[in-house]
Design an enzyme around this catalytic site. Sequence first.
Site, PDB file in Angstrom:
ATOM      1  N   GLY A 163      -0.748   9.230 -12.503  1.00 43.94           N
ATOM      2  CA  GLY A 163      -0.410   9.894 -11.243  1.00 43.94           C
ATOM      3  C   GLY A 163       1.068   9.681 -10.950  1.00 43.94           C
ATOM      4  NE  ARG A 164       1.302  10.490  -5.376  1.00 43.87           N
ATOM      5  CZ  ARG A 164       0.364  11.085  -4.659  1.00 43.87           C
ATOM      6  NH1 ARG A 164       0.583  12.265  -4.168  1.00 43.87           N
ATOM      7  NH2 ARG A 164      -0.775  10.477  -4.389  1.00 43.87           N
ATOM      8  CB  ILE A 165       2.414   4.761  -9.237  1.00 39.44           C
ATOM      9  CG1 ILE A 165       2.491   4.899  -7.706  1.00 39.44           C
ATOM     10  CG2 ILE A 165       2.923   3.382  -9.666  1.00 39.44           C
ATOM     11  CD1 ILE A 165       1.511   4.025  -6.932  1.00 39.44           C
ATOM     12  NE  ARG A 185      -9.486  11.899 -12.307  1.00 36.37           N
ATOM     13  CZ  ARG A 185      -9.392  12.134 -11.032  1.00 36.37           C
ATOM     14  NH1 ARG A 185     -10.451  12.239 -10.303  1.00 36.37           N
ATOM     15  NH2 ARG A 185      -8.211  12.253 -10.438  1.00 36.37           N
ATOM     16  CB  ILE A 244       0.450  -2.564 -10.626  1.00 32.88           C
ATOM     17  CG1 ILE A 244       0.626  -1.198 -11.300  1.00 32.88           C
ATOM     18  CG2 ILE A 244       1.381  -3.592 -11.215  1.00 32.88           C
ATOM     19  CD1 ILE A 244       1.914  -0.487 -10.902  1.00 32.88           C
ATOM     20  CB  ALA A 245      -4.769  -0.067 -10.960  1.00 27.76           C
ATOM     21  NE  ARG A 246      -6.777  -0.812  -4.124  1.00 29.47           N
ATOM     22  CZ  ARG A 246      -5.519  -0.582  -3.754  1.00 29.47           C
ATOM     23  NH1 ARG A 246      -4.527  -1.056  -4.491  1.00 29.47           N
ATOM     24  NH2 ARG A 246      -5.235   0.089  -2.667  1.00 29.47           N
ATOM     25  CD  GLU A 275      -6.486  -7.784  -4.310  1.00 28.97           C
ATOM     26  OE1 GLU A 275      -6.193  -7.737  -5.516  1.00 28.97           O
ATOM     27  OE2 GLU A 275      -5.851  -7.186  -3.429  1.00 28.97           O
ATOM     28  CG  HIS A 293      -2.497  -6.040  -3.666  1.00 40.96           C
ATOM     29  ND1 HIS A 293      -3.807  -5.655  -3.586  1.00 40.96           N
ATOM     30  CD2 HIS A 293      -1.787  -4.892  -3.701  1.00 40.96           C
ATOM     31  CE1 HIS A 293      -3.891  -4.335  -3.557  1.00 40.96           C
ATOM     32  NE2 HIS A 293      -2.664  -3.851  -3.636  1.00 40.96           N
ATOM     33  CB  ILE A 294       3.818  -8.333  -3.803  1.00 39.92           C
ATOM     34  CG1 ILE A 294       4.066  -8.745  -5.260  1.00 39.92           C
ATOM     35  CG2 ILE A 294       3.288  -9.482  -2.974  1.00 39.92           C
ATOM     36  CD1 ILE A 294       5.245  -9.698  -5.433  1.00 39.92           C
TER      37      ILE A 294
HETATM   38  C1  DGY Z   1      -1.636   0.637  -1.957  1.00 38.28           C
HETATM   39  O1  DGY Z   1      -0.910   1.259  -1.183  1.00 38.28           O
HETATM   40  O2  DGY Z   1      -2.692   1.077  -2.376  1.00 38.28           O
HETATM   41  C2  DGY Z   1      -1.197  -0.716  -2.320  1.00 38.28           C
HETATM   42  O3  DGY Z   1      -1.989  -1.280  -3.302  1.00 38.28           O
HETATM   43  C3  DGY Z   1      -1.215  -1.562  -1.069  1.00 38.28           C
HETATM   44  O4  DGY Z   1      -0.126  -2.384  -1.134  1.00 38.28           O
END
Ligand code: DGY
Length: 333
Positions: A163-165, A185, A244-246, A275, A293-294
Amino acid sequence: MTTQIKTSKPKILVARAIFPEALAKLEESFEVRSNQEDQIFTPAELKKELSSVVGALVTGSERIDAEALSEAPNLKIVANIAVGYNNFDIPSISAAGVMATNTPDVLTDTTADFGFALLMATARRITESEHWLRAGKWDKWSIVSNPLGMDVHHTTIGIIGMGRIGQGIAKRALGFEMKVIYHNRSRLSEADEKACKATYVSKEDLLRNADHVVLVLPYTAENHHTIGAKEIDLMKPTATLINIARGGIVDDLALAEALKAGKIFAAGLDVFEGEPKVNPELLKLSNIVLAPHIASSTEKTRRAMGDLAIQNLRAALDNKRPPSLINAEVFKE
Ligand code: DGY
């Protein structure tokens, strides 16, 4: 005799602490139930808080589902201060006639920067090296004994979730002359693939060929444990894994075991299953970089996320369409 006109402002909930200037601005238009002490509401407390408001600003720590909404007849919007919204049960929110919004775009570059920073820190063993230095080991320096990392430049980055990120990370990788492969996907348009010089591959091919695997996909039931023992077995022993997702996208226990056994070189995690708790097996390891989660956490971006969430909330309460409405199909223009 003067007559006092009683004006009653609409009541909203701000479920977690926000920047004081933003709160003050909200208080000009709304009666605000704020939570600047930042104590996370229990599900029962949240349900009670939602029962008396027309709008709520929430974050990932507030689960909004049928139960949370069951006594909130006047609620019109839940505005998440996050782009990810796995804390929202969208079908239940839609069934309750409530708008759901998130904060896309404003955090893309900040989060992509962090993804790349975590990749660099993991591959080059930056935190481990700092611990080594702090432990007074520098005088034992030798060409072969101090922490030796893996290269980033001219290697292959594999991005799962484009996606964008994900695309932002791919563009940063080009500056390091990396080869970019991705799995998503759905395949990107030719123009987007070209802009990222990215090649679409299957998940298995990505895991087999990438030197650095970066996870940026949304958390859904079908993405649960996208990376577990079986997937890690496909990776190169020299590879790094960056999440860095979830939390929940990686099987954290399987990852800890793989890192302990040296099946991959190292991992960098910004998100964790359950978390803010972190699996103790991960905490025992040195070949891992851990962050709380930063990824979106710069002051500028956190303010922008809050501002967008407030813009969404104000729009809904003014009977306008919020700029980042998630359940748009329910609220036709
Ligand atoms: C988001 O925006 O989903 C980030 O994980 C929250 O910091």
